[in-house]
Design a protein around this motif. Structure first.
Motif, mmCIF file in Angstrom:
data_model
loop_
_atom_site.group_PDB
_atom_site.id
_atom_site.type_symbol
_atom_site.label_atom_id
_atom_site.label_comp_id
_atom_site.label_asym_id
_atom_site.label_seq_id
_atom_site.Cartn_x
_atom_site.Cartn_y
_atom_site.Cartn_z
ATOM 1 N N SER A 76 0.818 -1.184 0.031
ATOM 2 C CA SER A 76 0.162 -0.022 0.115
ATOM 3 C C SER A 76 0.949 1.443 -0.002
ATOM 4 O O SER A 76 0.284 2.405 -0.179
ATOM 5 C CB SER A 76 -0.899 -0.100 1.212
ATOM 6 O OG SER A 76 -0.033 -0.065 2.315
ATOM 7 N N LYS A 77 2.179 1.259 0.118
ATOM 8 C CA LYS A 77 2.990 2.174 0.264
ATOM 9 C C LYS A 77 4.291 1.947 -0.624
ATOM 10 O O LYS A 77 4.643 0.777 -0.818
ATOM 11 C CB LYS A 77 3.377 2.578 1.719
ATOM 12 C CG LYS A 77 2.340 3.359 2.501
ATOM 13 C CD LYS A 77 2.767 3.766 3.796
ATOM 14 C CE LYS A 77 1.671 4.438 4.734
ATOM 15 N NZ LYS A 77 2.240 4.986 5.760
ATOM 16 N N ASN A 123 13.630 8.249 4.917
ATOM 17 C CA ASN A 123 12.351 7.623 4.736
ATOM 18 C C ASN A 123 12.186 6.354 5.943
ATOM 19 O O ASN A 123 13.422 5.968 6.196
ATOM 20 C CB ASN A 123 12.088 6.877 3.608
ATOM 21 C CG ASN A 123 12.511 7.817 2.396
ATOM 22 O OD1 ASN A 123 13.742 7.920 2.311
ATOM 23 N ND2 ASN A 123 11.837 8.099 1.406
ATOM 24 N N PHE A 127 8.900 -2.044 6.613
ATOM 25 C CA PHE A 127 7.451 -2.055 6.393
ATOM 26 C C PHE A 127 7.123 -3.338 7.079
ATOM 27 O O PHE A 127 7.616 -4.301 6.844
ATOM 28 C CB PHE A 127 7.126 -2.038 5.171
ATOM 29 C CG PHE A 127 7.061 -0.642 4.554
ATOM 30 C CD1 PHE A 127 7.486 0.286 5.181
ATOM 31 C CD2 PHE A 127 6.880 -0.584 3.120
ATOM 32 C CE1 PHE A 127 7.380 1.559 4.725
ATOM 33 C CE2 PHE A 127 6.895 0.723 2.440
ATOM 34 C CZ PHE A 127 7.182 1.508 3.289
ATOM 35 N N LYS A 135 -1.406 -4.325 2.850
ATOM 36 C CA LYS A 135 -1.395 -3.053 3.617
ATOM 37 C C LYS A 135 -0.160 -3.146 4.710
ATOM 38 O O LYS A 135 0.253 -4.078 5.413
ATOM 39 C CB LYS A 135 -2.592 -3.173 4.472
ATOM 40 C CG LYS A 135 -2.998 -1.914 5.409
ATOM 41 C CD LYS A 135 -4.253 -1.962 6.324
ATOM 42 C CE LYS A 135 -4.311 -0.622 7.120
ATOM 43 N NZ LYS A 135 -5.721 -0.788 7.908
ATOM 44 N N VAL A 136 0.422 -1.712 4.603
ATOM 45 C CA VAL A 136 1.420 -1.637 5.501
ATOM 46 C C VAL A 136 0.865 -1.239 6.905
ATOM 47 O O VAL A 136 0.063 -0.291 7.142
ATOM 48 C CB VAL A 136 2.245 -0.273 5.092
ATOM 49 C CG1 VAL A 136 3.408 -0.017 6.281
ATOM 50 C CG2 VAL A 136 2.933 -0.706 3.802
ATOM 51 N N GLU A 139 5.455 1.163 10.241
ATOM 52 C CA GLU A 139 6.683 1.354 9.417
ATOM 53 C C GLU A 139 7.702 1.889 10.375
ATOM 54 O O GLU A 139 7.409 2.730 11.280
ATOM 55 C CB GLU A 139 6.645 2.295 8.208
ATOM 56 C CG GLU A 139 5.829 3.544 8.453
ATOM 57 C CD GLU A 139 5.395 4.259 7.181
ATOM 58 O OE1 GLU A 139 6.278 4.585 6.626
ATOM 59 O OE2 GLU A 139 4.213 4.495 6.931
#
Length: 376
Positions: A76-77, A123, A127, A135-136, A139
């Protein structure tokens, strides 16, 4: 293919030690038979899915994705270069990636130090992913890592990661993802007992008593530490001549500890082989065999990027070379009890692997930066 439970440690060890050389022959037969089919070609369709083209030049029924249930995890990211993956005790997929950083010719100086122009990756680099949906869930790792590489999760749920930019191995708490043990000196490469030079991977015994570290791109050695991070011993060295001898490494890129067989297997990447050695694990007060004693190997199998073991099955993935006569990239599965090997997904490349208890293999890729899942 279901990953069945292996036999008892004693009988399996006897079988394994009796097939030294047979193991090699099985690998040669498996890979050479596919390599001989020179007219078999793998092509990428427009959407990036591998399609197998047989000797007739027409696609065989279905494609590799259909045949092997190969699918992309729709994370998802955005992912950076995915250098490692692992499965935690809850069945979540953990990805170690490089965010907006790319390893290129300017990343390191000639003496293996991280370029002074590069700070820690801003960043998040870890994850926690729900594998069925992508779906993450969480993080971590912002402003911590310089060039993520290897990762494993120990029996207590702690993450062990290697950072080839920091030249360190870091043990992270599986709940807080905060460092609880750091080995090596930050940003300082070296070749003594307290330094690493671009370490690549970690393996930890189930009781946490022993830590094995592949070190790595510069040093071509395997190091062994106790649970407190105190150096115990090391083995391995670069090849003096080619072909390399047993116990010589040209980028030990990944390692797998098969504890009940007292084996540590090494993906000797640029020598295009797997070498297995005694791990020097003790039984009671008696040590079974010395650490680093050569046991067996499988050669000419391509540039082995990653190996992981589950229930006496050693799963690995190879990458391409510039040599047109070399073995085609693929996933292989070796039964450590029989020495037999099977190959899957010819043309598929990856940097790292994780295997869950249901036989799902998760493949970390770079360019495109993604994670694939394959059911064996």
């Amino acid at each position: 293919m279901q990953l069945k439970a292996g036999g008892g440690g004693g009988s399996s060890a006897l079988i394994l030690f009796s097939i030294i050389g047979i193991l090699n022959a099985e690998i040669f037969e498996s890979y050479d038979s596919q390599k001989a089919s020179s007219s078999s070609v793998n092509e990428r369709s427009k959407d990036g899915i591998l399609t197998d083209v047989g000797e007739s030049g027409a696609p065989e029924e279905g494609n590799i994705e259909a045949q092997l249930q190969l699918e992309q995890i729709r994370v998802s990211k955005p992912l950076g270069e995915v250098s490692a993956v692992a499965i935690d005790s809850s069945g979540n997929l953990i990805a170690f990636h490089r965010g907006d950083r790319i390893w290129d010719k300017d990343s390191f100086t000639d003496d293996f130090k991280m370029s002074s122009s590069l700070d820690a990756i801003k960043n998040s680099t870890i994850f926690v992913i729900e594998p069925s949906t992508g779906k993450v869930l969480a993080e971590h790792g912002e402003n911590e890592f310089y060039m993520p590489h290897g990762m494993t999760i120990d029996s207590k749920g702690n993450l062990w990661v290697t950072d080839i930019g920091r030249h360190q191995v870091i043990k992270l708490c599986g709940k807080t993802f905060k460092p609880i043990l750091i080995l090596g000196e930050k940003l300082v490469p070296g070749d003594d007992e307290t330094h690493f030079c671009q370490p690549t991977d970690v393996a930890v015994s189930a009781d946490g008593q022993f830590i094995f570290i592949a070190d790595g791109y510069c040093n071509a050695r395997i190091m062994k530490f106790d649970s407190n991070g105190t150096f115990i011993e090391e083995f391995g060295n670069p090849p003096e001549t080619m072909p390399a001898k047993n116990g010589e490494f040209f980028i030990p890129h990944s390692i797998a500890l098969i504890e009940d067989l007292n084996l540590l297997c090494v993906a000797d990447r640029e020598n295009q082989r797997i070498q297995c050695f005694s791990a020097g694990l003790s039984q009671g007060h008696r040590q079974t065999s010395p650490t680093g004693m050569f046991v067996t190997k499988a050669e000419n199998i391509g540039r082995v990027y990653a190996i992981r073991e589950k229930r006496h099955y050693l799963v690995g993935i190879t990458g391409s070379t510039e040599d047109s006569e070399s073995v085609e990239p693929q996933i292989f599965v070796m039964d450590m009890d029989t020495g037999k090997a099977e190959t899957y997904a010819k043309g598929l490349e990856g940097h790292a692997l994780a295997v869950d208890t249901n036989g799902n293999v998760f493949i970390a890729q770079m360019h495109p930066n993604q994670i694939l899942r394959m059911q064996l």
